[in-house]
Write an enzyme that holds these catalytic residues in place. Structure first.
Site, PDB file in Angstrom:
ATOM      1  N   GLU A 103      55.278  49.950  29.800  1.00 36.49           N
ATOM      2  CA  GLU A 103      56.358  48.971  30.001  1.00 36.49           C
ATOM      3  C   GLU A 103      55.968  47.904  31.006  1.00 36.49           C
ATOM      4  O   GLU A 103      56.550  46.824  31.035  1.00 36.49           O
ATOM      5  CB  GLU A 103      57.628  49.666  30.510  1.00 36.49           C
TER       6      GLU A 103
ATOM      7  N   ARG B 240      56.020  26.042  24.475  1.00 40.05           N
ATOM      8  CA  ARG B 240      56.221  26.930  25.631  1.00 40.05           C
ATOM      9  C   ARG B 240      56.782  26.126  26.802  1.00 40.05           C
ATOM     10  O   ARG B 240      57.667  26.588  27.530  1.00 40.05           O
ATOM     11  CB  ARG B 240      54.889  27.589  26.007  1.00 40.05           C
TER      12      ARG B 240
ATOM     13  N   GLY C 251      44.229  40.077  28.401  1.00 41.73           N
ATOM     14  CA  GLY C 251      42.993  40.855  28.440  1.00 41.73           C
ATOM     15  C   GLY C 251      43.081  42.036  29.396  1.00 41.73           C
ATOM     16  O   GLY C 251      44.159  42.407  29.862  1.00 41.73           O
TER      17      GLY C 251
ATOM     18  N   ASN D 160      41.590  35.454  36.264  1.00 45.45           N
ATOM     19  CA  ASN D 160      42.356  34.537  37.104  1.00 45.45           C
ATOM     20  C   ASN D 160      41.458  33.377  37.551  1.00 45.45           C
ATOM     21  O   ASN D 160      41.880  32.213  37.558  1.00 45.45           O
ATOM     22  CB  ASN D 160      42.893  35.228  38.365  1.00 45.45           C
TER      23      ASN D 160
ATOM     24  N   ARG E 130      43.212  46.161  35.927  1.00 43.40           N
ATOM     25  CA  ARG E 130      43.436  45.424  37.178  1.00 43.40           C
ATOM     26  C   ARG E 130      44.544  46.055  38.010  1.00 43.40           C
ATOM     27  O   ARG E 130      44.538  45.973  39.239  1.00 43.40           O
ATOM     28  CB  ARG E 130      43.716  43.941  36.891  1.00 43.40           C
TER      29      ARG E 130
ATOM     30  N   ARG F  97      51.691  42.411  42.914  1.00 38.20           N
ATOM     31  CA  ARG F  97      50.895  41.982  41.764  1.00 38.20           C
ATOM     32  C   ARG F  97      49.460  42.464  41.995  1.00 38.20           C
ATOM     33  O   ARG F  97      49.016  42.558  43.149  1.00 38.20           O
ATOM     34  CB  ARG F  97      50.947  40.457  41.664  1.00 38.20           C
ATOM     35  N   HIS F  98      48.760  42.745  40.912  1.00 37.90           N
ATOM     36  CA  HIS F  98      47.362  43.157  41.065  1.00 37.90           C
ATOM     37  C   HIS F  98      46.570  42.055  41.800  1.00 37.90           C
ATOM     38  O   HIS F  98      46.977  40.885  41.818  1.00 37.90           O
ATOM     39  CB  HIS F  98      46.733  43.410  39.687  1.00 37.90           C
ATOM     40  N   GLY F  99      45.412  42.445  42.345  1.00 35.79           N
ATOM     41  CA  GLY F  99      44.564  41.478  43.039  1.00 35.79           C
ATOM     42  C   GLY F  99      43.881  40.522  42.062  1.00 35.79           C
ATOM     43  O   GLY F  99      43.985  40.671  40.833  1.00 35.79           O
ATOM     44  N   GLN F 100      43.153  39.579  42.636  1.00 35.76           N
ATOM     45  CA  GLN F 100      42.502  38.534  41.812  1.00 35.76           C
ATOM     46  C   GLN F 100      41.517  39.156  40.801  1.00 35.76           C
ATOM     47  O   GLN F 100      40.777  40.082  41.137  1.00 35.76           O
ATOM     48  CB  GLN F 100      41.740  37.580  42.722  1.00 35.76           C
TER      49      GLN F 100
ATOM     50  N   ASP G  52      52.834  46.646  31.295  1.00 38.14           N
ATOM     51  CA  ASP G  52      51.677  45.843  30.874  1.00 38.14           C
ATOM     52  C   ASP G  52      52.074  44.365  30.812  1.00 38.14           C
ATOM     53  O   ASP G  52      53.210  44.036  30.438  1.00 38.14           O
ATOM     54  CB  ASP G  52      51.197  46.299  29.484  1.00 38.14           C
TER      55      ASP G  52
HETATM   56  O1  F6P Z   1      47.338  34.235  34.495  1.00 36.60           O
HETATM   57  C1  F6P Z   1      47.579  35.573  34.773  1.00 36.60           C
HETATM   58  C2  F6P Z   1      48.679  36.108  33.921  1.00 36.60           C
HETATM   59  O2  F6P Z   1      49.012  37.405  34.383  1.00 36.60           O
HETATM   60  C3  F6P Z   1      48.387  36.152  32.403  1.00 36.60           C
HETATM   61  O3  F6P Z   1      47.752  37.303  31.965  1.00 36.60           O
HETATM   62  C4  F6P Z   1      49.743  35.962  31.805  1.00 36.60           C
HETATM   63  O4  F6P Z   1      49.700  35.534  30.463  1.00 36.60           O
HETATM   64  C5  F6P Z   1      50.337  34.969  32.742  1.00 36.60           C
HETATM   65  O5  F6P Z   1      49.862  35.301  34.025  1.00 36.60           O
HETATM   66  C6  F6P Z   1      51.843  34.923  32.782  1.00 36.60           C
HETATM   67  O6  F6P Z   1      52.254  33.799  33.506  1.00 36.60           O
HETATM   68  P1  F6P Z   1      52.796  32.490  32.728  1.00 36.60           P
HETATM   69  O7  F6P Z   1      53.947  32.976  31.941  1.00 36.60           O
HETATM   70  O8  F6P Z   1      53.192  31.563  33.834  1.00 36.60           O
HETATM   71  O9  F6P Z   1      51.718  31.946  31.852  1.00 36.60           O
END
Ligand code: F6P
Length: 436
Positions: A319, A347, A263, A256, A297, A249-252, A321
């Protein structure tokens, strides 16, 4: 003597032997000996993944203790004919000289394959386009001692074809061409192959499989059930095949830290340090391909790796993103809860199936991430890969290989200081999570 002559009379191409007046048990023994070995004939236009599949079949069968060899017409052509066989005219169906030379190469490999089986090999794989019915008739005429299974690779993904053609243009045989000249020349060659293409099943072959070489799926088959190798070959064709895949996964990011989603934020200093640590951690590991999303990121996380490995081939795929949160893009989870409580509620009730207003759900991600992974695996041709993805994306990638229940996918743990390493073949299932 007459009796012996009858025993060894030739069978019609692809047919079992028949022996009038000979005991059925003796006939069965001869036919069984015939079926104990196999020719596998690859079929398909250039850049359809035939050689990768041929190598996988060899590996899958060798793991079962079989002796397997691949005979590749292209390698022989380049060795024996050199540059004159790079020119597209060489492949024109009405070029009698080119046709004769190609047929001669084919016959040489058929002879080598026959020798291989006669001298103890179990399977000979003939790796060439073999797209015309005439060529396949020739093969069947020449190889009568054991059955021939034709495996046709089809794949019409335009991005992959374009990238594969560009990769061909970088081969040493095109060293004297500019990239554009090489691509144009290769496309012309492709056109000649297309003009003489007969799909398997419409040609002379008796046993055949048509495979989607992108999706690892059998589309149609005329099985060769009597061959003891057939089940293992089928397994190779449908099994996910990942030599070595690092998933990170990308870094912080700034978002975050603030609890915002989506974004295109940059990494924080901590995120940049995580990216440097990742590159350090992977020093010494072979990686040939790097895939990112199109997001900043993901690129920033990949940057130190790329800086250390100038030869790393690199591609950004949409794909990969992150899940698109639609109207909620850039919002904080807290703000969504406060201002759009129905989003949070719905959700929470079904995180897998819920789509953000004008955005995506995990269920929707599945298809696009799957397409991305298929493209990645096709392009990398079984060479080691790293994907720098996002939280939701990496969850879906993991689930593709680890077969999680779909409702659990949105809760898989994807930390920013750990990487997953996967290796999946029919013989091997490796899955590890490593801190860096
Ligand atoms: O919070 C970081 C992130 O990559 C968001 O951009 C994305 O919406 C989310 O995680 C996905 O995780 P979840 O489905 O748990 O919200």
């Amino acid at each position: 003597m007459r009796f012996k002559l009858t025993i060894f009379q030739r069978a019609a191409p692809g047919r079992p032997f028949t022996f009038p007046g000979v005991r059925p048990s003796a006939v069965a023994a001869v036919n069984e000996a015939r079926m104990r070995k196999l020719y596998v004939i690859m079929v398909g236009l250039p850049a359809r993944g035939k050689s990768t599949l041929a190598q996988r079949i060899r590996e899958g069968l060798e793991a079962d203790g079989r002796q397997v060899a691949i005979f590749n017409n292209g390698d022989l052509r380049r060795r024996l004919l050199g540059a004159m066989s790079t020119r597209p005219e060489f492949y024109r169906p009405d070029n009698a000289e080119g046709r004769a030379l190609r047929e001669d190469l084919c016959r040489r490999n058929l002879e080598r394959a026959r020798q291989w089986l006669a001298q103890g090999g179990d399977v000979a794989i003939l790796d060439a386009t073999n797209v015309s019915a005439g060529r396949r008739t020739l093969i069947l005429e020449e190889l009568r001692d054991h059955p021939a299974l034709f495996i046709e690779c089809v794949n019409e993904d335009p991005l992959l074809l374009d990238l594969s053609i560009r990769a061909k243009a970088r081969l040493p045989e095109y060293a004297a061409y500019s990239e554009e000249e090489a691509v144009a020349s290769f496309r012309e060659r492709l056109g000649y192959y297309e003009a003489m293409y007969t799909p398997v099943g419409d040609g002379p072959e008796r046993f055949w499989i048509r495979v989607d070489s992108l999706a690892n799926r059998i589309l149609q088959e005329q099985p060769c059930e009597a061959s003891p190798m057939y089940p293992a070959i089928r397994e190779v064709l449908v099994c996910p095949w990942v030599r070595s895949l690092y998933l990170v996964r990308h870094g912080q990011t700034e978002f975050n830290l603030e609890g915002r989603i989506g974004g295109d934020p940059p990494l924080t200093p901590k995120g940049l340090e995580q990216a440097r640590r990742l590159a350090r951690h992977l020093r010494g590991e072979r990686i040939d391909w790097l895939f990112t999303s199109t997001r900043r990121r993901s690129h920033e996380t990949a940057a130190p790796l790329l800086a250390e490995r100038p030869d790393l081939r690199c591609l950004a795929l949409k794909e990969f993103d992150e899940i698109f949160a639609g109207d909620c893009e850039g919002m904080r989870y807290d703000d969504i809860r406060a201002t759009m409580p129905q989003v949070t509620m719905q959700r929470n009730a079904d995180k897998y199936g819920y789509a953000y207003p004008h955005g995506e759900s995990y269920a929707m991600l599945r298809d696009r991430v799957r397409r991305g992974v298929m493209r990645v695996l096709f392009l990398a041709k079984d060479r080691p890969i790293i994907i720098v993805g996002h939280q939701a994306i990496n969850r879906v990638v993991l689930a593709l290989f680890l077969k999680h229940r779909k409702e659990d996918i949105p809760y898989l743990n994807v930390p920013q200081d750990k990487l997953y390493h996967l290796s999946v073949t029919p013989q091997r299932k490796l899955f590890e999570r490593i801190s860096y």
